[in-house]
Design a protein around this motif. Structure first.
Motif, PDB file in Angstrom:
ATOM      1  N   GLU A   1       0.835  -1.200   0.000  1.00  0.00           N
ATOM      2  CA  GLU A   1       0.000   0.000   0.000  1.00  0.00           C
ATOM      3  C   GLU A   1       0.870   1.250   0.000  1.00  0.00           C
ATOM      4  OE1 GLU A   1      -3.884   1.095   2.420  1.00  0.00           O
ATOM      5  OE2 GLU A   1      -2.114   1.357   3.699  1.00  0.00           O
ATOM      6  N   TYR A   2       1.880   1.272   0.852  1.00  0.00           N
ATOM      7  CA  TYR A   2       2.784   2.423   0.911  1.00  0.00           C
ATOM      8  C   TYR A   2       3.502   2.616  -0.419  1.00  0.00           C
ATOM      9  CZ  TYR A   2       6.484   5.492   2.778  1.00  0.00           C
ATOM     10  OH  TYR A   2       7.349   6.534   3.010  1.00  0.00           O
ATOM     11  N   ALA A   3       3.963   1.514  -1.009  1.00  0.00           N
ATOM     12  CA  ALA A   3       4.642   1.602  -2.304  1.00  0.00           C
ATOM     13  C   ALA A   3       3.724   2.158  -3.385  1.00  0.00           C
ATOM     14  CB  ALA A   3       5.169   0.226  -2.712  1.00  0.00           C
ATOM     15  N   LEU A   4       2.449   1.787  -3.354  1.00  0.00           N
ATOM     16  CA  LEU A   4       1.498   2.291  -4.343  1.00  0.00           C
ATOM     17  C   LEU A   4       1.236   3.781  -4.149  1.00  0.00           C
ATOM     18  CD1 LEU A   4      -0.953  -0.742  -4.330  1.00  0.00           C
ATOM     19  CD2 LEU A   4       0.336   0.056  -6.318  1.00  0.00           C
ATOM     20  N   PHE A   5       1.108   4.216  -2.903  1.00  0.00           N
ATOM     21  CA  PHE A   5       0.941   5.651  -2.659  1.00  0.00           C
ATOM     22  C   PHE A   5       2.171   6.423  -3.123  1.00  0.00           C
ATOM     23  CE2 PHE A   5      -2.764   4.785   0.029  1.00  0.00           C
ATOM     24  CZ  PHE A   5      -3.523   5.937  -0.145  1.00  0.00           C
ATOM     25  N   LEU A   6       3.352   5.879  -2.876  1.00  0.00           N
ATOM     26  CA  LEU A   6       4.573   6.534  -3.355  1.00  0.00           C
ATOM     27  C   LEU A   6       4.556   6.639  -4.879  1.00  0.00           C
ATOM     28  CD1 LEU A   6       7.257   4.812  -1.090  1.00  0.00           C
ATOM     29  CD2 LEU A   6       6.539   7.204  -0.974  1.00  0.00           C
ATOM     30  N   ARG A   7       4.194   5.556  -5.540  1.00  0.00           N
ATOM     31  CA  ARG A   7       4.221   5.533  -7.006  1.00  0.00           C
ATOM     32  C   ARG A   7       3.257   6.548  -7.600  1.00  0.00           C
ATOM     33  NH1 ARG A   7       2.272   0.100  -9.585  1.00  0.00           N
ATOM     34  NH2 ARG A   7       4.070  -0.649  -8.380  1.00  0.00           N
ATOM     35  N   TYR A   8       2.019   6.554  -7.106  1.00  0.00           N
ATOM     36  CA  TYR A   8       1.006   7.361  -7.771  1.00  0.00           C
ATOM     37  C   TYR A   8       0.959   8.810  -7.285  1.00  0.00           C
ATOM     38  CZ  TYR A   8      -0.538   3.067  -9.946  1.00  0.00           C
ATOM     39  OH  TYR A   8      -0.579   1.903 -10.683  1.00  0.00           O
ATOM     40  N   THR A   9       1.540   9.082  -6.129  1.00  0.00           N
ATOM     41  CA  THR A   9       1.691  10.483  -5.732  1.00  0.00           C
ATOM     42  C   THR A   9       2.935  11.098  -6.358  1.00  0.00           C
ATOM     43  OG1 THR A   9       2.937   9.886  -3.744  1.00  0.00           O
ATOM     44  CG2 THR A   9       0.529  10.170  -3.511  1.00  0.00           C
ATOM     45  N   GLY A  10       3.912  10.261  -6.711  1.00  0.00           N
ATOM     46  CA  GLY A  10       5.178  10.780  -7.209  1.00  0.00           C
ATOM     47  C   GLY A  10       6.108  11.239  -6.102  1.00  0.00           C
ATOM     48  N   LEU A  11       5.772  10.913  -4.858  1.00  0.00           N
ATOM     49  CA  LEU A  11       6.585  11.315  -3.716  1.00  0.00           C
ATOM     50  C   LEU A  11       7.623  10.248  -3.390  1.00  0.00           C
ATOM     51  CD1 LEU A  11       3.674  12.622  -1.459  1.00  0.00           C
ATOM     52  CD2 LEU A  11       5.268  14.022  -2.784  1.00  0.00           C
ATOM     53  N   ASP A  12       8.644  10.641  -2.624  1.00  0.00           N
ATOM     54  CA  ASP A  12       9.595   9.664  -2.115  1.00  0.00           C
ATOM     55  C   ASP A  12       9.343   9.460  -0.630  1.00  0.00           C
ATOM     56  OD1 ASP A  12      10.774  11.825  -0.749  1.00  0.00           O
ATOM     57  OD2 ASP A  12      12.273  12.124  -2.319  1.00  0.00           O
ATOM     58  N   GLU A  13      10.105   8.554  -0.008  1.00  0.00           N
ATOM     59  CA  GLU A  13       9.842   8.221   1.386  1.00  0.00           C
ATOM     60  C   GLU A  13      10.078   9.403   2.322  1.00  0.00           C
ATOM     61  OE1 GLU A  13      11.785   4.649   2.603  1.00  0.00           O
ATOM     62  OE2 GLU A  13      10.881   3.443   1.016  1.00  0.00           O
ATOM     63  N   GLY A  14      10.934  10.335   1.926  1.00  0.00           N
ATOM     64  CA  GLY A  14      11.155  11.510   2.753  1.00  0.00           C
ATOM     65  C   GLY A  14      10.020  12.505   2.703  1.00  0.00           C
ATOM     66  N   SER A  15       9.261  12.490   1.615  1.00  0.00           N
ATOM     67  CA  SER A  15       8.170  13.451   1.461  1.00  0.00           C
ATOM     68  C   SER A  15       6.795  12.821   1.671  1.00  0.00           C
ATOM     69  CB  SER A  15       8.232  14.120   0.081  1.00  0.00           C
ATOM     70  OG  SER A  15       8.300  13.168  -0.949  1.00  0.00           O
ATOM     71  N   LEU A  16       6.752  11.504   1.896  1.00  0.00           N
ATOM     72  CA  LEU A  16       5.503  10.835   2.285  1.00  0.00           C
ATOM     73  C   LEU A  16       5.820   9.941   3.476  1.00  0.00           C
ATOM     74  CD1 LEU A  16       2.499  10.276   1.853  1.00  0.00           C
ATOM     75  CD2 LEU A  16       3.141   8.405   0.318  1.00  0.00           C
ATOM     76  N   ARG A  17       5.571  10.450   4.644  1.00  0.00           N
ATOM     77  CA  ARG A  17       5.898   9.731   5.874  1.00  0.00           C
ATOM     78  C   ARG A  17       4.743   8.821   6.267  1.00  0.00           C
ATOM     79  NH1 ARG A  17       8.201  14.951   9.275  1.00  0.00           N
ATOM     80  NH2 ARG A  17       9.940  15.448   7.857  1.00  0.00           N
ATOM     81  N   ARG A  18       5.061   7.573   6.521  1.00  0.00           N
ATOM     82  CA  ARG A  18       4.020   6.610   6.892  1.00  0.00           C
ATOM     83  C   ARG A  18       3.970   6.424   8.397  1.00  0.00           C
ATOM     84  NH1 ARG A  18       4.016   0.188   5.351  1.00  0.00           N
ATOM     85  NH2 ARG A  18       6.224   0.488   5.837  1.00  0.00           N
ATOM     86  N   VAL A  19       2.757   6.382   8.932  1.00  0.00           N
ATOM     87  CA  VAL A  19       2.531   6.051  10.334  1.00  0.00           C
ATOM     88  C   VAL A  19       1.596   4.848  10.371  1.00  0.00           C
ATOM     89  CG1 VAL A  19       1.683   6.837  12.573  1.00  0.00           C
ATOM     90  CG2 VAL A  19       2.772   8.466  11.015  1.00  0.00           C
ATOM     91  N   ARG A  20       2.055   3.745  10.957  1.00  0.00           N
ATOM     92  CA  ARG A  20       1.246   2.529  11.052  1.00  0.00           C
ATOM     93  C   ARG A  20       0.506   2.541  12.389  1.00  0.00           C
ATOM     94  NH1 ARG A  20       4.201  -2.777   8.723  1.00  0.00           N
ATOM     95  NH2 ARG A  20       2.113  -3.538   9.237  1.00  0.00           N
ATOM     96  N   LEU A  21      -0.733   2.978  12.337  1.00  0.00           N
ATOM     97  CA  LEU A  21      -1.493   3.214  13.560  1.00  0.00           C
ATOM     98  C   LEU A  21      -1.868   1.931  14.283  1.00  0.00           C
ATOM     99  CD1 LEU A  21      -3.857   6.033  12.262  1.00  0.00           C
ATOM    100  CD2 LEU A  21      -1.844   6.293  13.717  1.00  0.00           C
TER     101      LEU A  21
END
Length: 243
Positions: A19-39
């Motif tokens: 899921e995180y990889a898909l959000f990165l791909r389709y937003t065009g963001l990298d891990e530094g600009s899309l921070r994930r929090v696993r609630l």
């Protein structure tokens, strides 16, 4: 650029990481600009909204409409954290896009009726924009009707007037809505591709989304039509709100 945040609730590592990889791909963001929090494994941070560009919410296993006694301690915590976050997000009209669980979080916050009247099996459905959706900037360039991946045990059957209905499907009247100008929620999954939903079908095969003998039927159902348009929303969200 101030970062975006992805709030996730999946306990299983494979679908969570995909899921995180898909959000990165389709937003065009990298891990530094899309921070994930696993609630599901950590408390929601006390975000300073002034230091963020926007918030995404992924899908997950929690159903807002479940009776309180059937909800785990983790689900109760997560729901309380979302309610507190949405107090600030809605008041400020802060950029927010909840995918699937967005309906459960934002819908519950607004007092929408969430029940099992309009459940949809895991499949591909045609989603049609309303007049409000056709003129919404987040959906600019989208066809009036497009195919999207769905699969949910609950849905909104009554939406308060303060929310603007943006999209519907033949079997689920509330597929997307907006509150204010910048707070969005979808019932369909804009982040998914066929490989991603295949991973989830296998990961959640015993979670009650389909019968034990319907695995192949479900895998076939998500391949019945190509899905290419919903992911465009994620890139548009970033383009609109990055700061």
């Amino acid at each position: 650029m101030k970062p975006f945040v992805l709030l996730a609730t999946r306990a299983e590592d494979l679908p969570a990481d995909e899921e995180y990889a898909l959000f990165l791909r389709y937003t065009g963001l990298d891990e530094g600009s899309l921070r994930r929090v696993r609630l599901e494994s950590e408390a929601m941070p006390d975000f300073d909204l002034d230091e963020l560009s926007g918030i995404f919410v992924g899908g997950g296993p929690f159903n807002a409409s479940d009776p309180p006694e059937k909800k785990s301690a983790v689900q109760h915590r997560v729901e309380a954290e979302f309610a507190a976050l949405l107090d600030r997000v809605v008041a400020r009209d802060f950029p927010f896009l909840g995918a699937c669980y967005g309906v459960g979080t934002v819908g519950a916050y607004l007092g929408a009726t969430i029940d099992r009247t309009y459940t949809e099996p895991i499949s591909v459905v045609p989603v049609t924009l309303t007049e409000g959706g056709a003129s919404d900037p987040l959906l600019a360039g989208m066809p009036r009707t497009f195919e999207a991946f769905v699969g949910h045990k609950e849905a909104i059957s009554w939406l308060p007037e303060r929310a603007v209905l943006l999209a519907s499907s033949p079997t689920c009247p509330v597929q997307m809505f907006r509150v204010g100008r910048n707070v969005y929620a979808t019932q369909f999954h804009p982040e998914l591709d066929v490989e991603g939903i295949t991973t989830r079908i296998h990961a959640y095969a015993s979670h009650g989304y389909f019968a034990a003998d319907e695995l192949q039927l479900t895998l076939d159902a998500v391949r019945r039509a190509p899905v290419s348009h919903p992911s465009r929303m994620l890139g548009t969200f970033v383009e609109r709100y990055a700061r």
